[in-house]
Design a protein around this motif. Structure first.
Motif, short mmCIF file in Angstrom:
data_model
loop_
_atom_site.label_atom_id
_atom_site.label_comp_id
_atom_site.label_asym_id
_atom_site.label_seq_id
_atom_site.Cartn_x
_atom_site.Cartn_y
_atom_site.Cartn_z
N MET A 32 96.01 15.40 125.83
CA MET A 32 95.48 16.30 124.81
C MET A 32 96.62 16.73 123.89
O MET A 32 97.79 16.50 124.18
N TYR A 62 91.08 16.86 121.99
CA TYR A 62 90.98 15.75 122.92
C TYR A 62 90.62 14.46 122.19
O TYR A 62 91.20 13.42 122.41
N ARG A 63 89.63 14.56 121.32
CA ARG A 63 89.21 13.39 120.55
C ARG A 63 89.19 13.79 119.08
O ARG A 63 88.67 14.84 118.74
N TYR A 113 90.77 8.74 120.42
CA TYR A 113 91.66 9.54 121.25
C TYR A 113 93.05 9.40 120.63
O TYR A 113 93.76 8.43 120.90
N GLU A 124 91.88 16.82 134.56
CA GLU A 124 90.54 17.05 133.98
C GLU A 124 89.89 18.33 134.48
O GLU A 124 89.16 18.98 133.75
N LEU A 132 85.89 20.84 128.07
CA LEU A 132 85.74 20.11 126.81
C LEU A 132 84.45 20.52 126.11
O LEU A 132 83.45 20.82 126.75
N GLY A 176 89.25 21.18 123.59
CA GLY A 176 89.30 21.60 124.98
C GLY A 176 89.93 22.98 125.10
O GLY A 176 90.82 23.33 124.34
#
Length: 198
Positions: A3, A66-67, A73, A96, A101, A170
């Motif tokens: 991240m 995160y994305r 990513y 995780e 998220l 996140g």
């Protein structure tokens, strides 16, 4: 999971000095903003329900990406990630089970205190809005907050009515120095440059 979090440069200095960093709510700009306060309190409540904080003195989460756009990513685009005059982008690897998220676009429904319809067509959306508008204020609030739970569905979907998981953020409680992989410094009037790499 990898991240990225954008923080003032002083946060990086604290991280180096202490070996860890967590949010001081008295220094958080977003928590001071009257329009955002309730939304951030709601997200903190969700995080507490799903992930217990590591200690009692940590009461406010940190935020990260995160994305990025287009379901990739990758670290944030530094051309658009400027929040402070002197800041860093910290890339880190976190388990995780230490992150909650959520879909960044749907998060704006929480920020704006809007109902989020799960409609998949204009007709469904109009019917859903009419049902919602007919409810009492108390019932609207309950249904609205229930609708925000959809923020945590980050399943990749795209279409006119089903776009989801494009940009994912996140929340987490604590950043440890041993999780950090790379750091870039972004200072006004200077080129972005990497200042740390494992």
């Amino acid at each position: 999971m990898i991240m990225w979090t954008i923080q003032p440069y002083c946060v990086y200095q604290q991280l180096i000095s202490n070996g860890f960093f967590y949010c001081n709510p008295n220094k958080s700009e977003n928590l001071k903003h009257p329009d955002f306060k309730l939304a951030y309190q709601w997200m903190t409540k969700q995080l507490r329900a799903r992930l217990a904080p590591p200690c009692n003195q940590i009461i406010t989460p940190l935020w990260a990406r995160y994305r990025s756009y287009a379901y990739h990513y990758q670290r944030p685009d530094f051309r658009w990630a400027r929040d402070y005059p002197d800041e860093v982008c910290i890339e880190y690897d976190i388990p995780e089970d230490e992150v909650l998220l959520s879909d960044f676009e749907i998060w704006h429904f929480v920020l704006n205190d809007w109902y989020y319809s799960s409609a998949t067509s204009e007709k469904e959306w109009e019917q859903d809005e009419r049902r919602f508008d007919a409810l009492s204020k108390v019932e609207q609030q309950r249904i609205k907050e229930e609708s925000w739970q959809q923020i945590f569905d980050i399943t990749l979907r795209h279409g006119e009515w089903t776009r989801n998981g494009d940009v994912v953020q996140g929340c987490f409680w604590l950043l440890r120095l041993n999780q950090v992989r790379r750091v870039w410094r972004m200072k006004e009037e200077e080129r972005v440059h990497e200042i740390y790499s494992v």
